[in-house]
Design a protein around this motif. Structure first.
Motif, mmCIF file in Angstrom:
data_model
loop_
_atom_site.group_PDB
_atom_site.id
_atom_site.type_symbol
_atom_site.label_atom_id
_atom_site.label_comp_id
_atom_site.label_asym_id
_atom_site.label_seq_id
_atom_site.Cartn_x
_atom_site.Cartn_y
_atom_site.Cartn_z
ATOM 1 N N CYS A 1 0.835 -1.210 0.000
ATOM 2 C CA CYS A 1 0.000 0.000 0.000
ATOM 3 C C CYS A 1 0.867 1.257 0.000
ATOM 4 N N SER A 2 1.944 1.230 0.772
ATOM 5 C CA SER A 2 2.870 2.362 0.770
ATOM 6 C C SER A 2 3.487 2.551 -0.607
ATOM 7 N N SER B 1 -8.462 0.548 1.978
ATOM 8 C CA SER B 1 -7.510 0.162 0.932
ATOM 9 C C SER B 1 -8.214 0.026 -0.416
ATOM 10 N N ALA B 2 -9.449 -0.498 -0.392
ATOM 11 C CA ALA B 2 -10.226 -0.577 -1.632
ATOM 12 C C ALA B 2 -10.567 0.822 -2.139
ATOM 13 N N PHE C 1 7.083 0.879 5.326
ATOM 14 C CA PHE C 1 6.695 2.116 4.644
ATOM 15 C C PHE C 1 7.854 2.651 3.802
ATOM 16 N N GLY C 2 9.066 2.548 4.351
ATOM 17 C CA GLY C 2 10.240 3.008 3.610
ATOM 18 C C GLY C 2 10.492 2.196 2.354
ATOM 19 N N VAL C 3 10.387 0.865 2.478
ATOM 20 C CA VAL C 3 10.563 0.002 1.310
ATOM 21 C C VAL C 3 9.494 0.307 0.268
ATOM 22 N N GLY C 4 8.250 0.472 0.726
ATOM 23 C CA GLY C 4 7.166 0.810 -0.192
ATOM 24 C C GLY C 4 7.411 2.120 -0.906
ATOM 25 N N ALA C 5 7.928 3.104 -0.163
ATOM 26 C CA ALA C 5 8.224 4.404 -0.763
ATOM 27 C C ALA C 5 9.307 4.269 -1.827
ATOM 28 N N ALA C 6 10.326 3.469 -1.536
ATOM 29 C CA ALA C 6 11.420 3.276 -2.493
ATOM 30 C C ALA C 6 10.931 2.561 -3.747
ATOM 31 N N VAL C 7 10.174 1.487 -3.537
ATOM 32 C CA VAL C 7 9.645 0.726 -4.680
ATOM 33 C C VAL C 7 8.698 1.598 -5.496
ATOM 34 N N GLY C 8 7.844 2.347 -4.807
ATOM 35 C CA GLY C 8 6.863 3.183 -5.504
ATOM 36 C C GLY C 8 7.502 4.259 -6.353
ATOM 37 N N SER C 9 8.504 4.952 -5.813
ATOM 38 C CA SER C 9 9.142 6.019 -6.582
ATOM 39 C C SER C 9 9.913 5.458 -7.779
ATOM 40 N N TRP C 10 10.556 4.281 -7.587
ATOM 41 C CA TRP C 10 11.256 3.627 -8.714
ATOM 42 C C TRP C 10 10.250 3.139 -9.755
ATOM 43 N N TYR C 11 9.201 2.508 -9.271
ATOM 44 C CA TYR C 11 8.163 1.928 -10.123
ATOM 45 C C TYR C 11 7.476 3.003 -10.970
ATOM 46 N N GLY C 12 7.170 4.135 -10.345
ATOM 47 C CA GLY C 12 6.553 5.235 -11.090
ATOM 48 C C GLY C 12 7.458 5.746 -12.193
ATOM 49 N N GLY C 13 8.763 5.845 -11.897
ATOM 50 C CA GLY C 13 9.718 6.268 -12.918
ATOM 51 C C GLY C 13 9.802 5.297 -14.068
ATOM 52 N N GLU C 14 9.742 3.996 -13.756
ATOM 53 C CA GLU C 14 9.777 2.973 -14.808
ATOM 54 C C GLU C 14 8.539 3.062 -15.702
ATOM 55 N N VAL C 15 7.380 3.309 -15.093
ATOM 56 C CA VAL C 15 6.136 3.454 -15.864
ATOM 57 C C VAL C 15 6.270 4.614 -16.853
ATOM 58 N N LEU D 1 -0.612 -1.549 -7.233
ATOM 59 C CA LEU D 1 0.086 -1.933 -5.997
ATOM 60 C C LEU D 1 -0.851 -1.917 -4.790
ATOM 61 N N VAL D 2 -1.695 -0.891 -4.697
ATOM 62 C CA VAL D 2 -2.623 -0.826 -3.566
ATOM 63 C C VAL D 2 -3.621 -1.979 -3.634
#
Length: 404
Positions: free
Chosen positions: A212-213, A272-273, A333-347, A364-365
Motif C-alpha cells: 500500500c505504501s 484500501s479498496a 513504509f520506507g521500502v514501499g516508498a522506495a519501490v513506488g518512486s522507482w516503479y513510477g519512474g519505470e512506468v 500496488l494498492v
C-alpha cells in the motif's frame, strides 16, 4: 501544549519535510542537475531505502546512549545531511546528502514517540504520542508546499538550507526541554522479539503495508509533474494544491484513527479498496484541471486514513514485540516508498507517461488490499475454530500431549 512536546513536533516536522520535499521540486532538480524527471524521483527512493534498512541498524547501535543526547545528536546528523544537500554540486553529492539525512529518520521518530509517552501521566500517553504525529501532518501541509515555493523562487538549495536552519533550532529545543532518560541497556530481548515475525498475521500485515505504501508513493513522487504536465496547472498553483493535499492528510488521519478503533479489519479492507479506486479514477480524470484538484484532496484523505489502521494492526498482532514491530512497520513504509518512486519512474520511461502513474499506483494498492482480505478471512477462520468453553479442557489436554 507543553514546550517539550512542541520541540518534538518541530523536530519531526524538520525530518518529515526533508523526506518529502524533493517530490515538490522534481522539475527544478531535473533542470539544474541535468538529469531526467525519473532520475530526480529516485532521490525519494534513496531516502526511503536508507531509512528502511539503516534505521534498525542505527537503533541497535545506539540503544545504550542517553535518550536526550541521542535525539540531539541525531538531529545534528540530519542537519549535516541537509547542508550537504544544499551545497551539492552534482546529483551524486545530493544523493550522499539524502543518505546522511535518512539514516537517522526511523530511530529519531521512534524515540520521539517513546519520549512523548514518557513525559505525561499514563492516562494521557496516547494523546501525547498522537500529538507527535502532528509533525508529519505539518510537514505535508506546510513543509512541502513552502519548500516547493522556496525552491521555485529561490532555488532548491535554499529549501534544503532552510530545513537545516530549522533543524538546528529543533536540536537546541530538544536539548533544552526534553528531560534526560536512560537508553535501553539490555539487548537480550532482540532475538526473542524476532520470533514474532514467524507469524503470518504479523508478516502479512507488514507485506500489505509495503504494498500500500508503494502505491501511495508511486503517485506522491510524481504528483507535481502530473498536476503540471497532464492537468495543466501552472507552477504557481502547485504550492496551493500541496496545501490542499496536506489538509486532506489531517482529515484522513482523524477519520482513519476513529475507524480503526471501531472495526480495524473492516476499515482496512474498505479504506484500501477506496484508495485503489481513487488512484484508478485519478488516471481517468487527470486531464481535467478541476477534477484533478479534487482528486489530490481525495487521494490524500484516503491515503492518510489507511495509515493509522496499518500501524494499529501491526502493533496489535505483535503485542509481544511492540518496539521491533513498530520499527519493522516503519521500514515497510520506507521500502514501499522506495519501490513506488522507482516503479513510477519505470512506468514513465516505458512510454506510459506521467498520466499512467495513478493507474500503476492502483495496481500496488490493490495487491495490498488482497493481502488484507486474506488476513481478515484467515483471522475469521481462526476465531470460528476457537474451542467453546466446554471443549477447552480437551484442547488444552491435546496441546499438552503434542508438546510432550
Amino acid at each position: 501544549m507543553p514546550i517539550r512536546l512542541v520541540s518534538l513536533i518541530l523536530a519531526i516536522f524538520c525530518v518529515g519535510t526533508a523526506e518529502l520535499v524533493p517530490s515538490g521540486m522534481l522539475h527544478e532538480l531535473s533542470d539544474d542537475l541535468a538529469v531526467s524527471i525519473s532520475t530526480a524521483g529516485l532521490l525519494v527512493a534513496v531516502y526511503a531505502l536508507t531509512m528502511a534498512f539503516g534505521g534498525p541498524l542505527v537503533t541497535l547501535l545506539t540503544t545504550r546512549i542517553e535518550r536526550r543526547a541521542l535525539m540531539t545528536g541525531l538531529l545534528v546528523f540530519s542537519v549535516i545531511g541537509n547542508v550537504v544537500s544544499a551545497t551539492a554540486g552534482n546529483y551524486t553529492v545530493l544523493v550522499v546528502g539524502r543518505i546522511i539525512t535518512a539514516m537517522i529518520h526511523g530511530t529519531f521518530v521512534a524515540l520521539c514517540v517513546v519520549t512523548a509517552g514518557s513525559m505525561v501521566p499514563k492516562e494521557k500517553a496516547g494523546s501525547a504520542v498522537a500529538a507527535t504525529q502532528l509533525g508529519i501532518n505539518l510537514a505535508t501541509v506546510l513543509g512541502v508546499p513552502l519548500g516547493t515555493f522556496v525552491g521555485q523562487h529561490f532555488g532548491w538549495r535554499t529549501t534544503f538550507g532552510t530545513i537545516a536552519v530549522l533543524g538546528v533550532a529543533a536540536a537546541l529545543l530538544v536539548f533544552l526541554t526534553v528531560p534526560k532518560a536512560k537508553g535501553a541497556t539490555d539487548n537480550s530481548g532482540v532475538s526473542r522479539e524476532l520470533k514474532v515475525f514467524r507469524k503470518w498475521n504479523v508478516l502479512g500485515t507488514i507485506v500489505a503495508t509495503a504494498l500500500c505504501s508503494g502505491g501511495m508513493f508511486t503517485l506522491i513522487t510524481y504528483m507535481v509533474p502530473l498536476l503540471t504536465d497532464v492537468s495543466g496547472f501552472a507552477d504557481s498553483w502547485v504550492p496551493g494544491l500541496l496545501i490542499a493535499y496536506g489538509v486532506g492528510s489531517i482529515v484522513g488521519n482523524m477519520i482513519g484513527g476513529k475507524l480503526a478503533d471501531r472495526a480495524l479489519m473492516a476499515s482496512l479492507i474498505g479504506l484500501s479498496a477506496l484508495l485503489t479506486l481513487t488512484c484508478a479514477l485519478y488516471c481517468l480524470v487527470s486531464p481535467v484541471m478541476a477534477l484533478s484538484g479534487v482528486f489530490v484532496f481525495l487521494f490524500s484523505v484516503a491515503t492518510f486514513a489507511l495509515i493509522p489502521g496499518l500501524q494499529t494492526r501491526v502493533l496489535s498482532t505483535a503485542a509481544d514485540a511492540p518496539t521491533l514491530s513498530l520499527t519493522a512497520n516503519m521500514s515497510a513504509f520506507g521500502v514501499g516508498a522506495a519501490v513506488g518512486s522507482w516503479y513510477g519512474g519505470e512506468v514513465i520511461d516505458l512510454g506510459f507517461g506521467v498520466r499512467g502513474v495513478p493507474l500503476a499506483a492502483a495496481v500496488l494498492v490493490a495487491l495490498g488490499t488482497l493481502v488484507i482480505v486474506q488476513l481478515a478471512f484467515s483471522e475469521r477462520r481462526r476465531d470460528k475454530a476457537k474451542p467453546t468453553p466446554r471443549s477447552e479442557p480437551v484442547a488444552v489436554a491435546l496441546s499438552g500431549s503434542n508438546e510432550s
